[in-house]
Design a protein around this motif. Structure first.
Motif, mmCIF file in Angstrom:
data_model
loop_
_atom_site.group_PDB
_atom_site.id
_atom_site.type_symbol
_atom_site.label_atom_id
_atom_site.label_comp_id
_atom_site.label_asym_id
_atom_site.label_seq_id
_atom_site.Cartn_x
_atom_site.Cartn_y
_atom_site.Cartn_z
ATOM 1 N N TYR A 299 1.587 -4.885 -3.796
ATOM 2 C CA TYR A 299 2.473 -5.200 -2.671
ATOM 3 C C TYR A 299 3.492 -6.263 -3.058
ATOM 4 O O TYR A 299 4.620 -6.261 -2.589
ATOM 5 N N ARG B 298 8.873 -10.628 8.900
ATOM 6 C CA ARG B 298 7.717 -10.960 9.737
ATOM 7 C C ARG B 298 6.423 -10.798 8.955
ATOM 8 O O ARG B 298 5.540 -11.652 9.004
ATOM 9 N N LEU B 299 6.303 -9.672 8.250
ATOM 10 C CA LEU B 299 5.096 -9.448 7.452
ATOM 11 C C LEU B 299 4.934 -10.558 6.430
ATOM 12 O O LEU B 299 3.825 -10.943 6.077
ATOM 13 N N GLN C 13 -1.487 -4.053 7.200
ATOM 14 C CA GLN C 13 -0.223 -4.347 7.887
ATOM 15 C C GLN C 13 0.444 -3.056 8.347
ATOM 16 O O GLN C 13 0.962 -2.979 9.456
ATOM 17 N N MET D 138 8.056 -1.354 1.579
ATOM 18 C CA MET D 138 8.550 -2.704 1.837
ATOM 19 C C MET D 138 7.538 -3.761 1.431
ATOM 20 O O MET D 138 7.737 -4.937 1.694
ATOM 21 N N GLY D 139 6.437 -3.323 0.855
ATOM 22 C CA GLY D 139 5.446 -4.288 0.412
ATOM 23 C C GLY D 139 4.424 -4.638 1.472
ATOM 24 O O GLY D 139 3.695 -5.603 1.341
ATOM 25 N N ARG E 88 7.537 -5.755 -2.872
ATOM 26 C CA ARG E 88 8.411 -6.669 -2.123
ATOM 27 C C ARG E 88 9.718 -6.910 -2.860
ATOM 28 O O ARG E 88 10.724 -7.231 -2.264
ATOM 29 N N MET F 57 10.468 1.474 16.360
ATOM 30 C CA MET F 57 10.582 0.172 17.006
ATOM 31 C C MET F 57 12.065 -0.121 17.138
ATOM 32 O O MET F 57 12.891 0.682 16.714
ATOM 33 N N ASP G 280 18.082 -4.117 20.807
ATOM 34 C CA ASP G 280 16.749 -3.858 21.356
ATOM 35 C C ASP G 280 16.466 -2.388 21.608
ATOM 36 O O ASP G 280 15.372 -2.031 22.031
ATOM 37 N N ARG H 137 8.381 -16.591 11.189
ATOM 38 C CA ARG H 137 8.025 -16.467 12.607
ATOM 39 C C ARG H 137 9.178 -16.882 13.525
ATOM 40 O O ARG H 137 9.320 -16.361 14.612
ATOM 41 N N GLN I 211 14.154 -8.004 2.622
ATOM 42 C CA GLN I 211 13.215 -8.841 1.864
ATOM 43 C C GLN I 211 13.830 -9.328 0.563
ATOM 44 O O GLN I 211 13.113 -9.669 -0.363
ATOM 45 N N ARG J 195 17.078 -2.573 6.229
ATOM 46 C CA ARG J 195 15.660 -2.909 6.181
ATOM 47 C C ARG J 195 15.229 -3.160 4.732
ATOM 48 O O ARG J 195 14.471 -4.075 4.444
ATOM 49 N N LEU K 74 10.972 -6.551 10.359
ATOM 50 C CA LEU K 74 9.572 -6.248 10.044
ATOM 51 C C LEU K 74 9.107 -6.904 8.738
ATOM 52 O O LEU K 74 8.100 -7.609 8.709
ATOM 53 N N ALA K 75 9.871 -6.666 7.668
ATOM 54 C CA ALA K 75 9.430 -7.196 6.370
ATOM 55 C C ALA K 75 9.378 -8.724 6.375
ATOM 56 O O ALA K 75 8.377 -9.304 5.940
#
Lengths: 258, 306
Positions: A87, A116-117, B204, B198-199, A91, A105, A148, A121, A170, A166, A113-114
């Motif tokens: 992972y 956040r993962l 997750q 995306m890792g 990334r 979403m 939204d 925050r 990252q 997206r 998303l990335a």
């Protein structure tokens, strides 16, 4: 168009790469380098092993038990299969698939998303990332008033740019694009191509395409794959101006087959 | 030769096929309609038997607030269903506490992690579990769980909320697993690949991408499990202790709505107040399960507003 690439450190080094699916060869004995900050084009007809290479590059071979990878792919000198935490490798690599995948979403959440993962925050930080990535993917102006709404409700071309945003979210060092324009209209394709030219300043791009002219417009160097064989790698201009060392390459780029 | 082709020796096969097609259309229509007619018939029947009682004799307030179910009392029969409702609700509630984590866990393992043979075998086994008759589950509750609970918790009776809740939970889990796994499988693999590219780690991906995408199907699976819990009769009758009680602890015996109907209907005179009171319970159950299934159905279709 042709930039001096010789003195650059190779970003990716591929040595004797072979890929099999249950004994059937998809790619055999490919050796080449991808330089930092270049757009590296990969052209070739269907079934030539282009996508298989991308999948091996970010270890998506793990999804398919039948896919066997031999040889070596190194990024910054480290074999991708020696990464214990796959992972962490992924990334650093952004991927754009042929068909856009708008996750179910909101537009905002797709891009956030990335990060956040990864543990970001604070809303303010995420706002900055989302705006920057959408801007870099040339989508911000079209969606800034409806961040939204669902990402999957965008048009195909917009979704593909969302996918690119997206992938950029990252801060990847390497961006893999797999026939990104297959479901995108020509106007949007040109928009995305401009984006890619800009992005070359910041990262290394591998562009798999079956549009020969797209490789010509974008790629600094291009590899020609044919039925699992790497026929040749050369500066893109050379391939298109009679400088190809293999007759089959010339035939393909001139559209005599494929 | 040319004449032979121009004049086909036989009528075109498709003429016959057209009649077959029309006949099958009628048969399928009848099949579909009969399902609706049957459900309407059941509804009319239980309403006819129970409705007169509800409007004439029954005190609705007493029905919902009194725990006294004494339909056979000589001087003054009372029809308070509160204890029965509480019995059904407590058993179903505990069953869901058991079944939801169990079935979601199993569905995640089968749908997201197991591959090849393991996956196929597990799916078959889970479907076989779903086919175990409820009386067998009740038997397990009566003869295995009962002494086990008495020994473990040092209580006088092992037929109680805990016993029937566990049994019902284990019973509902397989069908919920199957439904939840279907919901997970309906999430396109492209979502998983995109998120993993995306890792995102496997967990997750499951929690951030697959669950939100499968949310409607998962909620529907749980709701159908709840419906199953409300409607289950035999296992609950055997494992719950069948004594009228508003439970205050998991070791209290209770009586469920369904079990009451099953146990008492045989000893009532057709048309008597007691008989019609049991049909009132039936109407109530029918309404509840109908509402749960309707909710599940609406959830599956999802809010299509945006």
């Amino acid at each position: 168009m042709v930039t001096p690439t010789r003195d650059r450190q190779p970003k990716v080094q591929v040595r004797d790469l072979s890929i099999h699916y249950g004994g059937k060869a998809a790619l055999a004995g490919a050796t080449f380098e991808i330089h930092e900050h270049e757009i590296f084009g990969i052209i070739g007809p269907a079934g030539s092993g282009k996508t298989s290479f991308l999948r091996a590059m970010n270890r998506m071979d793990l999804f398919n038990p039948a896919m066997e990878v031999g040889g070596e792919i190194s990024m910054d000198g480290k074999d991708v299969r020696k990464w214990k935490n796959v992972y962490a490798l992924r990334r650093r690599i952004g991927v754009v698939f042929p068909l856009p995948v708008g996750l179910p979403m909101s537009i905002y959440e797709n891009v956030a998303l990335a990060p956040r993962l990864g543990g970001t925050r604070k809303r303010a930080d995420l706002d900055v990332i989302v705006e920057r990535c959408l801007t870099r993917a040339a989508l911000w102006d079209e969606v800034k008033d409806r961040l939204d709404s669902l990402g999957s409700l965008l048009s195909g071309g917009q979704q593909q740019r969302l996918t690119i945003a997206r992938a950029l979210s990252q801060e990847p060092e390497l961006l893999l694009l797999d026939e990104f324009s297959i479901a995108v209209d020509p106007v949007t394709t040109m928009k995305i191509e401009d984006v890619l030219k800009e992005l070359r300043q910041e990262l290394t791009i591998v562009l798999v395409t079956n549009l020969v002219q797209q490789a010509r417009r974008l790629a600094d160097r291009t590899a020609f794959f044919l039925t699992g064989e790497l026929v040749e790698v050369a500066p893109t201009e050379d391939l298109f101006t009679g400088g190809a060392s293999d007759e089959r390459t010339t035939a393909y780029v001139e559209g005599r087959f494929g | 030769m040319a004449q032979g082709i121009a004049k086909a020796p036989l009528p075109d096969q498709r003429n016959l096929a057209w009649y077959v097609d029309k006949t099958v259309q009628v048969l399928v229509f009848v099949g579909g309609i009969s399902a609706i007619l049957l459900i309407l018939g059941i509804f009319v029947f239980i309403t006819k038997e129970g409705m007169g009682f509800i409007t004439q004799t029954l005190d609705i307030g007493e029905f919902f607030t009194s725990p006294n179910w004494r339909p056979t009392s000589e001087n003054r029969p009372t029809y308070g269903a509160l204890a029965l409702i509480a019995g059904t609700a407590s058993v179903t509630g505990l069953a869901m506490l058991v079944a939801v984590p169990f079935s979601l866990g199993a569905a995640i393992f089968i749908g997201e992690f197991a591959t090849g043979k393991t996956r196929e075998i597990l799916k078959i086994l889970v479907e076989m579990l779903a086919a175990i008759p409820s009386v067998v589950w009740g038997f397990i509750g009566l003869s295995i769980m009962n002494p086990l609970i008495i020994d473990l918790f040092n209580v006088p009776v092992g037929l109680n909320v805990l016993n029937s809740g566990l049994i019902l939970g284990l019973m509902a889990a397989p069908i919920m697993t199957t439904l939840a796994e279907d919901a997970l499988k309906a999430v396109p693999d492209g979502y998983r690949e995109a998120a993993e590219a995306m890792g995102a780690t496997r967990w997750q991906v499951i929690f951030r991408v697959v669950f939100p995408a499968a949310k409607n199907g998962l909620v529907a699976a749980v709701l159908l499990g709840v419906g199953r819990g409300f409607g289950e009769t035999m296992a609950v009758l055997m494992a719950s202790g069948h004594s009228i009680n508003i439970p205050t602890s998991p070791f209290d015996s209770v009586r469920a709505l369904t079990a009451t109907i099953a146990a008492e209907l045989g000893e009532t005179a057709v048309g008597s107040d007691h008989y019609r009171a049991l049909f009132t319970l039936g109407i109530f159950l029918f309404a509840i399960t109908f509402l749960i299934n309707l909710t599940a159905d609406l959830v599956v279709r999802g809010p299509r507003k945006r």
